[in-house]
Structure formats: structure tokens, C-alpha cells
Motif scaffolding. Structure first.
Motif, PDB file in Angstrom:
ATOM      1  N   ALA A  35       0.602  -0.770  -0.354  1.00 29.28           N
ATOM      2  CA  ALA A  35      -0.268   0.119  -0.405  1.00 29.28           C
ATOM      3  C   ALA A  35       0.893   1.274   0.632  1.00 29.28           C
ATOM      4  O   ALA A  35       0.194   2.558  -0.267  1.00 29.28           O
ATOM      5  N   GLY A  36       2.600   1.588   0.098  1.00 34.58           N
ATOM      6  CA  GLY A  36       3.217   2.675   0.260  1.00 34.58           C
ATOM      7  C   GLY A  36       3.575   2.856   1.381  1.00 34.58           C
ATOM      8  O   GLY A  36       3.480   3.754   1.820  1.00 34.58           O
ATOM      9  N   ALA A  37       3.459   2.762   2.855  1.00 31.07           N
ATOM     10  CA  ALA A  37       3.966   2.800   3.649  1.00 31.07           C
ATOM     11  C   ALA A  37       5.510   2.879   4.294  1.00 31.07           C
ATOM     12  O   ALA A  37       5.867   1.986   3.707  1.00 31.07           O
ATOM     13  N   HIS A  38       5.771   4.364   4.510  1.00 25.00           N
ATOM     14  CA  HIS A  38       7.330   3.878   4.737  1.00 25.00           C
ATOM     15  C   HIS A  38       7.970   3.820   5.584  1.00 25.00           C
ATOM     16  O   HIS A  38       9.326   3.266   5.215  1.00 25.00           O
ATOM     17  N   LEU A  39       7.404   3.236   7.027  1.00 25.43           N
ATOM     18  CA  LEU A  39       8.344   2.918   7.599  1.00 25.43           C
ATOM     19  C   LEU A  39       7.190   1.545   8.843  1.00 25.43           C
ATOM     20  O   LEU A  39       5.946   1.625   8.893  1.00 25.43           O
ATOM     21  N   ILE A  40       7.784   0.251   8.412  1.00 24.15           N
ATOM     22  CA  ILE A  40       6.875  -0.401   9.604  1.00 24.15           C
ATOM     23  C   ILE A  40       7.669  -0.860  10.663  1.00 24.15           C
ATOM     24  O   ILE A  40       8.714  -1.419  10.499  1.00 24.15           O
ATOM     25  N   LEU A  41       6.898  -0.173  11.522  1.00 23.19           N
ATOM     26  CA  LEU A  41       7.113  -0.948  12.497  1.00 23.19           C
ATOM     27  C   LEU A  41       6.754  -2.146  13.869  1.00 23.19           C
ATOM     28  O   LEU A  41       5.472  -2.163  13.399  1.00 23.19           O
ATOM     29  N   VAL A  42       7.652  -2.892  13.678  1.00 23.46           N
ATOM     30  CA  VAL A  42       6.883  -3.886  14.363  1.00 23.46           C
ATOM     31  C   VAL A  42       7.179  -3.357  16.176  1.00 23.46           C
ATOM     32  O   VAL A  42       8.133  -4.198  16.788  1.00 23.46           O
ATOM     33  N   GLY A  43       6.082  -3.171  16.192  1.00 23.98           N
ATOM     34  CA  GLY A  43       5.564  -2.726  17.646  1.00 23.98           C
ATOM     35  C   GLY A  43       5.389  -3.612  18.558  1.00 23.98           C
ATOM     36  O   GLY A  43       5.326  -4.873  18.175  1.00 23.98           O
ATOM     37  N   ASP A  44       5.747  -3.539  20.116  1.00 26.66           N
ATOM     38  CA  ASP A  44       5.731  -4.541  21.255  1.00 26.66           C
ATOM     39  C   ASP A  44       4.296  -3.857  21.236  1.00 26.66           C
ATOM     40  O   ASP A  44       4.158  -4.836  22.049  1.00 26.66           O
ATOM     41  N   ILE A  81      11.410  -1.625  11.137  1.00 29.35           N
ATOM     42  CA  ILE A  81      11.861  -1.064  12.562  1.00 29.35           C
ATOM     43  C   ILE A  81      11.785  -1.552  13.563  1.00 29.35           C
ATOM     44  O   ILE A  81      10.643  -2.186  13.691  1.00 29.35           O
ATOM     45  N   ALA A  82      12.339  -3.109  14.300  1.00 26.67           N
ATOM     46  CA  ALA A  82      11.521  -3.946  15.437  1.00 26.67           C
ATOM     47  C   ALA A  82      11.532  -2.660  16.725  1.00 26.67           C
ATOM     48  O   ALA A  82      13.319  -2.153  17.294  1.00 26.67           O
TER      49      ALA A  82
END
Ligand code: KIV
Length: 273
Positions: A35-44, A81-82
């Protein structure tokens, strides 16, 4: 090469707004990425959204590594980003370096996020000086929920607003490539955003930030409880998913699934001649 790296995220400051999403598995990472997200955060936040805990505190390094690797496999263009979980970076800088390095080496992340402002300067410097990009996180710090006594708006007094400014400046000076600013009044968020040369990515902090992040489950309406005030639900999937499951159960019980179109062709018995 991926489209989004930390230099491009930094360069977005003042030129375009960053749209960031959390994801916790391969399937949703693919959707967010395409979909074009710039950053995907694997959030806790996966502690709550995916593992069923009531806070992020019980989340472990093993949980985060497992889910980060799945998100990385589903992502082609976005920066992944983790989130470093509770106590994986607070005990010592050595431990922080070793744990952060595992996200890059073992899970394939592009960087890590840690919670805390000025107090984390040394940690952020050590990580960035050793090749590990860091996304800072200030304002409401969910890993400190037992100190905060609840998920409350931060920076409402002159003193706490000044502390937020110092936190943001400290993280930027230490090398953070961007900073998440959670649950801060919009006027204070605007001051923080203007005070640092790196993008400030808001959540519950108004529209003056350089970008926004939302927890995927909130945006998609995957939970059956009402969303927080700052969430915009772009879909309301929980009732639809529940209805689909209920239809399947009813069809199976009524003998309507599988129907003939779901069958493979019958096996042709071999003749004996
Ligand atoms: O864990 C998480 O999803 C986060 C976001 C709310 C920024 O830290």
C-alpha cells in the motif's frame, strides 16, 4: 535496494509527511508495504494486539525476533524497525548493543526503536556509532506504564513540556534518525517538531508532526473495544471477520460447505483389463 532507508526518512523532514504502520506478521506486512507505507514498525504493542497481554511489559526478545523476521519477509520497500522490548536495552549499553544487533543480524530489521529521552543518549550514541539505526520514542512510554499509572497525555505542564524538548534534542544529537512522539498536546508536539532536525512521527500528538504512526489493529478496527480518541478507524473489520467465521460454521453444520464447486475431480477407478 529498498525504496526507503534512514537517509530518505531523514530527508522527508519539511518536504513530505511520513505514513507509518505497525505490523506483526508476514501477511499484514505485505499489505502495508504494497500500500506504500514508508516505515513499518514491529511494535511491542504486539504484546496486546497479537499475544493477548494487557501491557507491553511481558514481551520478550524471542517474541520480537520471531515477529520481526516474519515482517521482514513480507516487506520489499518500507523501512522495517523493530521495537526493543522492556529490559533489553536498559540494563547496560553492552546488552543493548548485543540485543539490538540481533534484530539486524537474525531478523533482518533495518533498525530498532527504544523508549526514553535524554536518559537514553548514551545508548543511542553507542548503537548508531556501531551501525544500528535508532528510532527514538518519547512522550507516553508504554513500557513505563507501571510508573505512569495509566495511558495519559504527557507534556501538559511547562516543566514536562520543557523536558520533552530536551529529550527530543538529546536523541537527535545522539544520532536518532527520527523520533516517535506519543500522546502529547498538539501545541507542544509542534514545538518539539520544530526543535529538531529529524522527523518527528506522531501518535496521538496532533497534525504538526512530520508524520504519523498508527497501530494497524486500531486503524483496521480489528478489536471489538472502542478505539482511543486519537485513532481514525479506516475499516471496521472485527464484525466482518466474525460474521464470516459464523457463516462458515453455519455452512459446515448445514452441510452446505463444501459444495460441488469446492471438490476436486473424482478419482477415475483404474480398469483391470
Ligand atoms: O509498540 C508500538 O506499536 C509503538 C507505537 C505505538 C509507536 O510503540
Amino acid at each position: 535496494m529498498k525504496k526507503w532507508n534512514t537517509s530518505k526518512i531523514r530527508a522527508a523532514k519539511g518536504s513530505y509527511k511520513l505514513a507509518c504502520l505497525t505490523a506483526y506478521d508476514y501477511a499484514f506486512a505485505r499489505l502495508a508495504d504494497s500500500a506504500g507505507a514508508h516505515l513499518i514498525l514491529v511494535g511491542d504493542s504486539l504484546g496486546m494486539t497479537t499475544l493477548g497481554y494487557s501491557t507491553t511489559v511481558p514481551v520478550t526478545m524471542d517474541d520480537m525476533l520471531h515477529h520481526t523476521a516474519a515482517v521482514v519477509r513480507g516487506t520489499r520497500e518500507a523501512l522495517v524497525i523493530a521495537d526493543m522490548p522492556f529490559l533489553s536495552y536498559q540494563v547496560s549499553i553492552e546488552e543493548a548493543l548485543r540485543n539490538a544487533g540481533r534484530f539486524l543480524q537474525e531478523a533482518g530489521a533495518d533498525g530498532v526503536k527504544i523508549e526514553g529521552g535524554a536518559i537514553r543518549r548514551g545508548c543511542v550514541e553507542a548503537l548508531t556509532n556501531n551501525g544500528i539505526p535508532v528510532l527514538g520514542h518519547i512522550g507516553l512510554l508504554p513500557q513505563s506504564i507501571h510508573n505512569l499509572g495509566g495511558y495519559k497525555v504527557q507534556g501538559k505542564t511547562q516543566e514536562t513540556a520543557n523536558a520533552l524538548l530536551e529529550d527530543a534534542r538529546g536523541l537527535a544529537a545522539a544520532g536518532a534518525f527520527a523520533i516517535v512522539l506519543e500522546c502529547v498536546p498538539p501545541d507542544i508536539a509542534a514545538l518539539v517538531t520544530a526543535a529538531v532536525p529529524v522527523p518527528v512521527i506522531g501518535i496521538g500528538s496532533g497534525s504538526a508532526c512530520d508524520g504519523q504512526v498508527l497501530v494497524m489493529n486500531d486503524l483496521l478496527g480489528l478489536s471489538e473495544s472502542p478505539p482511543a480518541k486519537f485513532v481514525k478507524q479506516y475499516a471496521c473489520l472485527a464484525p466482518q471477520i466474525k460474521a464470516a467465521f459464523a457463516s462458515f460454521i453455519a455452512d459446515v453444520q448445514a452441510g452446505e460447505f463444501p459444495a460441488s464447486e469446492h471438490f476436486y475431480a473424482p478419482a477415475q477407478p483404474k480398469s483391470n483389463s
